[in-house]
Design a protein around this motif. Sequence first.
Motif, PDB file in Angstrom:
ATOM      1  N   ILE A  41       0.852  -1.204   0.000  1.00 29.46           N
ATOM      2  CA  ILE A  41       0.000   0.000   0.000  1.00 29.46           C
ATOM      3  C   ILE A  41       0.886   1.253   0.000  1.00 29.46           C
ATOM      4  O   ILE A  41       0.627   2.214  -0.734  1.00 29.46           O
ATOM      5  CB  ILE A  41      -0.965  -0.012   1.213  1.00 29.46           C
ATOM      6  CG1 ILE A  41      -1.994  -1.133   1.037  1.00 29.46           C
ATOM      7  CG2 ILE A  41      -1.678   1.337   1.363  1.00 29.46           C
ATOM      8  CD1 ILE A  41      -2.923  -1.348   2.226  1.00 29.46           C
ATOM      9  N   VAL A  98      -7.675   6.273   1.911  1.00 25.76           N
ATOM     10  CA  VAL A  98      -8.238   5.638   0.716  1.00 25.76           C
ATOM     11  C   VAL A  98      -9.562   4.973   1.108  1.00 25.76           C
ATOM     12  O   VAL A  98      -9.654   4.302   2.145  1.00 25.76           O
ATOM     13  CB  VAL A  98      -7.250   4.599   0.145  1.00 25.76           C
ATOM     14  CG1 VAL A  98      -7.880   3.842  -1.026  1.00 25.76           C
ATOM     15  CG2 VAL A  98      -5.962   5.285  -0.271  1.00 25.76           C
ATOM     16  N   GLN A 142      -4.824   6.437 -11.158  1.00 23.13           N
ATOM     17  CA  GLN A 142      -4.525   5.287 -10.287  1.00 23.13           C
ATOM     18  C   GLN A 142      -5.498   5.155  -9.116  1.00 23.13           C
ATOM     19  O   GLN A 142      -5.369   4.257  -8.289  1.00 23.13           O
ATOM     20  CB  GLN A 142      -3.096   5.424  -9.756  1.00 23.13           C
ATOM     21  CG  GLN A 142      -2.085   5.334 -10.875  1.00 23.13           C
ATOM     22  CD  GLN A 142      -0.674   5.486 -10.376  1.00 23.13           C
ATOM     23  OE1 GLN A 142      -0.372   5.121  -9.255  1.00 23.13           O
ATOM     24  NE2 GLN A 142       0.182   6.021 -11.207  1.00 23.13           N
ATOM     25  N   ALA A 166       2.158   1.940  -3.375  1.00 24.35           N
ATOM     26  CA  ALA A 166       1.051   2.394  -4.242  1.00 24.35           C
ATOM     27  C   ALA A 166       0.708   3.857  -3.946  1.00 24.35           C
ATOM     28  O   ALA A 166       0.400   4.637  -4.857  1.00 24.35           O
ATOM     29  CB  ALA A 166      -0.176   1.508  -4.028  1.00 24.35           C
ATOM     30  N   LEU A 167       0.796   4.251  -2.676  1.00 25.16           N
ATOM     31  CA  LEU A 167       0.504   5.656  -2.308  1.00 25.16           C
ATOM     32  C   LEU A 167       1.556   6.595  -2.881  1.00 25.16           C
ATOM     33  O   LEU A 167       1.240   7.686  -3.361  1.00 25.16           O
ATOM     34  CB  LEU A 167       0.443   5.803  -0.787  1.00 25.16           C
ATOM     35  CG  LEU A 167      -0.741   5.123  -0.086  1.00 25.16           C
ATOM     36  CD1 LEU A 167      -0.577   5.158   1.433  1.00 25.16           C
ATOM     37  CD2 LEU A 167      -2.067   5.795  -0.478  1.00 25.16           C
ATOM     38  N   LEU A 191       0.897   6.913  -6.453  1.00 23.44           N
ATOM     39  CA  LEU A 191      -0.319   7.722  -6.638  1.00 23.44           C
ATOM     40  C   LEU A 191       0.011   9.217  -6.562  1.00 23.44           C
ATOM     41  O   LEU A 191      -0.690  10.041  -7.146  1.00 23.44           O
ATOM     42  CB  LEU A 191      -1.332   7.343  -5.546  1.00 23.44           C
ATOM     43  CG  LEU A 191      -2.682   8.043  -5.525  1.00 23.44           C
ATOM     44  CD1 LEU A 191      -3.488   7.681  -6.782  1.00 23.44           C
ATOM     45  CD2 LEU A 191      -3.490   7.651  -4.276  1.00 23.44           C
ATOM     46  N   SER A 219      -7.379   1.666  -8.879  1.00 26.80           N
ATOM     47  CA  SER A 219      -6.560   0.497  -8.523  1.00 26.80           C
ATOM     48  C   SER A 219      -6.094   0.589  -7.062  1.00 26.80           C
ATOM     49  O   SER A 219      -6.053  -0.434  -6.368  1.00 26.80           O
ATOM     50  CB  SER A 219      -5.387   0.319  -9.488  1.00 26.80           C
ATOM     51  OG  SER A 219      -4.559   1.435  -9.427  1.00 26.80           O
ATOM     52  N   VAL A 220      -5.784   1.785  -6.577  1.00 20.81           N
ATOM     53  CA  VAL A 220      -5.373   1.911  -5.168  1.00 20.81           C
ATOM     54  C   VAL A 220      -6.558   1.596  -4.252  1.00 20.81           C
ATOM     55  O   VAL A 220      -6.420   0.929  -3.226  1.00 20.81           O
ATOM     56  CB  VAL A 220      -4.804   3.321  -4.879  1.00 20.81           C
ATOM     57  CG1 VAL A 220      -4.500   3.485  -3.396  1.00 20.81           C
ATOM     58  CG2 VAL A 220      -3.540   3.564  -5.689  1.00 20.81           C
TER      59      VAL A 220
END
Length: 380
Positions: free
Chosen positions: A30, A228, A264, A33-34, A37, A267-268
């Motif tokens: 995560i 999120v 994104q 991914a952040l 993002l 997907s996140v």
Amino acid sequence: MKQVHIFDTTLRDGEQSPGVRLNMEQKLEIGHALVDLGVNIVEAGFPISSPGDFESVHTLATELKGVTICGLTRAITKDIECAAEALKPAERPRIHTGLGVSENHLQHKLKMTEDQALEKGVAAVKLARQFVDDVEYFMEDSGRAKREYLYRVVEAVINAGATVINVPDTTGYTTPDEYHDLFHDLINNVPNSDKAIFSCHCHNDLGMATANTLGGVMGGARQVEVTVNGIGERAGNTSLEEVVMALHIRNDKFNLETSIQTQQLLSVSKLVSRHTGMLVQRNKAVVGANAYAHSSGIHQDGVLKERSTYEIIDPLLVGAEKSEIILTARSGRHGLKHRLSELGFSFPAERFEEVYTYFLEVADTKSEVGDEDLYELVKR
Ligand code: KIV
Ligand code: ZN
């Protein structure tokens, strides 16, 4: 255009959601991914709370690059020293410390006078500044606190070295106009307010977290604390995707930008939902499964003629494939004809009317008519 910093607290306040427990591997996935993002600050955890959380903050501080890594503390020496240790490997470390400011919290939780709490807060900021250059001060339960006391706290902690002032509506109590005025008043009445960035941190107890956060931004806040899918304590925190897309789509109103790669967002959202086990409601704004799906005949007719008739967000902008036409008993001829043609069928007018009648018969028996149903009914 001015920037609003995105402070993501999915891994701290988000992980405080009842029933959520993320392991190190999930937190790292995560966290990466952040960063991709485009968030500006990742609140990685609360290092003193457990050895596991210390380890998580330390690992995220080691692995995540190009982003500020933040650790939460109470205004207590051992918390601050522990956070400083966990944050050591970070390129840009931030300590997030503070304590309550409302009469309720001072009396029932802290059992301190205003002056005692203020002194403790100032000492905490001074200590944190011995370890890092970036110190955020949270004034818990600001939404229910007295203005005059907030002015004193903000001025004192900025003088002590705080770089960011977090004004949390911890209990989700304020309304958007009140939260707007809170920022406006703090920024205009505290003499040294220009030395810090003001931050919104809202909870969603009355379903107003996004509106309140946007109210705070209109009042002068330039950092928003979000998670999120809006996960978090009780009814959750402000949702990252909602604030980002509101600032983007209504740029005419806000005239502010973020560094988020909006493509994104979906997907996140899916990644966080999968790892936390917190399902995203179908009609959730921006990332819900129904957010770009149209089921009624009137809407389908409009969207098929021109998408913008019923959609203010292009689904591609958040990484969704395209708008969806869902066939139900409320759908019309235009929607059915469209889907049939996508499946390679085209009928003369009379035969189409027949197929439409069969379609309505099937549609009245189920919530959604799928492609398998269409293949069957065109054979009749
Ligand atoms: O809601 C809140 O007040 C918080 C603080 C600890 C920042 O989460
Ligand atoms: Zn919170």
